[in-house]
Design an enzyme around this catalytic site. Structure first.
Site, short mmCIF file in Angstrom:
data_model
loop_
_atom_site.label_atom_id
_atom_site.label_comp_id
_atom_site.label_asym_id
_atom_site.label_seq_id
_atom_site.Cartn_x
_atom_site.Cartn_y
_atom_site.Cartn_z
N SER A 88 6.54 -2.48 3.26
CA SER A 88 7.07 -1.15 2.60
C SER A 88 8.61 -1.09 2.60
O SER A 88 9.14 -2.06 2.11
CB SER A 88 6.11 0.05 3.19
OG SER A 88 6.34 1.13 2.39
N ASP A 214 -3.52 -0.14 -3.51
CA ASP A 214 -2.28 0.41 -2.95
C ASP A 214 -1.79 1.71 -3.80
O ASP A 214 -1.58 1.34 -5.19
CB ASP A 214 -1.13 -0.45 -2.79
CG ASP A 214 -0.12 0.19 -1.71
OD1 ASP A 214 0.28 1.28 -1.80
OD2 ASP A 214 0.52 -0.80 -1.08
N HIS A 242 -2.56 0.43 1.59
CA HIS A 242 -0.96 0.07 1.76
C HIS A 242 -0.80 -0.69 3.13
O HIS A 242 0.30 -0.81 3.41
CB HIS A 242 -0.09 1.40 1.64
CG HIS A 242 1.08 1.31 1.66
ND1 HIS A 242 1.76 0.56 0.68
CD2 HIS A 242 2.07 1.72 2.44
CE1 HIS A 242 3.08 0.86 0.99
NE2 HIS A 242 3.41 1.24 1.97
#
Length: 259
Positions: A88, A214, A242
Site C-alpha cells: 500500500s 481490493d 487489501h
C-alpha cells in the site's frame, strides 16, 4: 537471529534471517509487526529488514511530511543492495527508493499498491478524494472509530474477513498506534502522490501482488502497472481484499519463489 535497531534519526528496523537482503515496508497506520504471519518462512530464504515507517510503530519520534523525505531517511539505513517489498503506502516508498537509487534496488514487490491512490478523470482505479478528506477530518474527532472504518475497508472482499480484521486491529490499535497527526500526514501523502509518469523509469523486475476484490487500491491499478512497467509480473489473488499476505499467507510467500 533477530536484531532490532533504532538509529539516531528514530527509524526502527528489525532484521531477521539469512540470505539476500529483502526490505519490507508496511502501509498507512500500521507497523512492521503486520508482517508477522510471513516472517518465519521468508526469513529462511532472505535477510529481512522490517522497517517501521516514520511516525509509525517504534519510529514514532521520527515524523516527516513528504514521501520524498520519508524515502531519503529510510534509504540511509538500508543495505548497499537489496530487494524491497512494499504494501500500500509502503509500495509508494518502494517505488521512490527504486527511482532514487536504481543501482541499489535489485527488484520490487508491490503488494496492493498503486502509483495514485486518488480517483481522477484519467484514473478510475482510486479512492474518491472526498473519502480521504473525511478520514482526515474524522481522525481528530474520533480516532478509534476512523481507524476501524479504514480497517473494515481493507478486509472488504476478503474470504476470511473476521480473522483478517482481528489481525489488523491487533496490529494497529493494540500495539504502538501512531498519533492522529502522523496519520493525517500519511493521508496527505496518499492524497497528493502521483507516480504514474515516472513508472517507466523503473527498469528492475517488479512482482505485483494484488487482491482481486481490493476496494482501496482496485485491481485495475495493478493491471495498469503491469502494462506500464518494463519488467512486471502480476499475481492476482481471487477472493482477496487489501491485505493478501494476511488473507493467504502461504500463497503470498510462494510468490517469492521467483525472486
Amino acid at each position: 537471529m533477530h536484531w532490532p535497531d533504532t538509529d539516531m534519526a528514530g527509524i526502527h528496523i528489525e532484521t531477521t534471517g539469512n540470505g539476500p537482503d529483502l526490505v519490507m515496508l508496511h502501509g498507512w497506520a500500521m507497523h512492521s509487526g503486520v508482517w508477522d504471519s510471513v516472517v518465519e518462512p521468508l526469513s529462511r530464504r532472505f535477510r529481512l529488514h522490517r522497517v517501521d515507517l516514520p511516525g509509525h510503530g517504534a519510529s514514532r519520534d521520527c515524523v516527516l511530511e513528504s514521501l520524498e523525505q520519508m524515502t531519503a531517511v529510510i534509504a540511509d539505513r538500508l543495505p548497499g543492495s537489496y530487494s524491497v517489498c512494499g504494501w500500500s503506502l509502503g509500495g509508494q516508498v518502494a517505488i521512490r527508493l527504486a527511482l532514487q537509487a536504481p543501482e541499489r534496488v535489485q527488484r520490487l514487490v508491490l503488494v496492493a499498491s498503486t502509483p495514485c491512490f486518488v480517483k481522477q478523470a484519467d484514473w478510475p482505479w482510486g479512492m474518491e478524494a472526498t473519502t480521504l478528506t473525511l478520514f482526515m477530518e474524522n481522525l481528530m474527532r474520533d480516532y478509534t472509530q476512523t481507524l476501524n472504518r479504514f480497517l473494515t475497508l481493507q478486509i472488504s472482499g476478503s474470504e476470511d474477513q473476521t480473522r483478517v480484521l482481528a489481525r489488523l486491529r491487533e496490529s494497529v490499535l493494540c500495539d504502538r498506534p501512531p498519533d492522529a497527526t502522523t496519520l493525517q500526514i500519511g493521508l496527505k501523502i496518499l492524497q497528493t502522490s502521483d507516480l504514474r509518469a515516472e513508472l517507466n523509469r523503473i527498469g528492475q523486475p517488479v512482482l505485483l501482488i494484488h487482491g482481486q476484490n481490493d476496494v482501496i487500491t482496485p485491481a485495475g491499478a495493478a493491471e495498469w502497472m503491469q502494462q506500464h512497467l518494463p519488467q512486471a509480473h502480476l499475481r492476482l489473488f481471487p477472493h482477496c481484499g487489501h491485505a493478501p499476505f494476511l488473507s493467504f499467507p502461504e500463497r503470498f510467500v510462494s510468490c517469492f519463489d521467483a525472486l
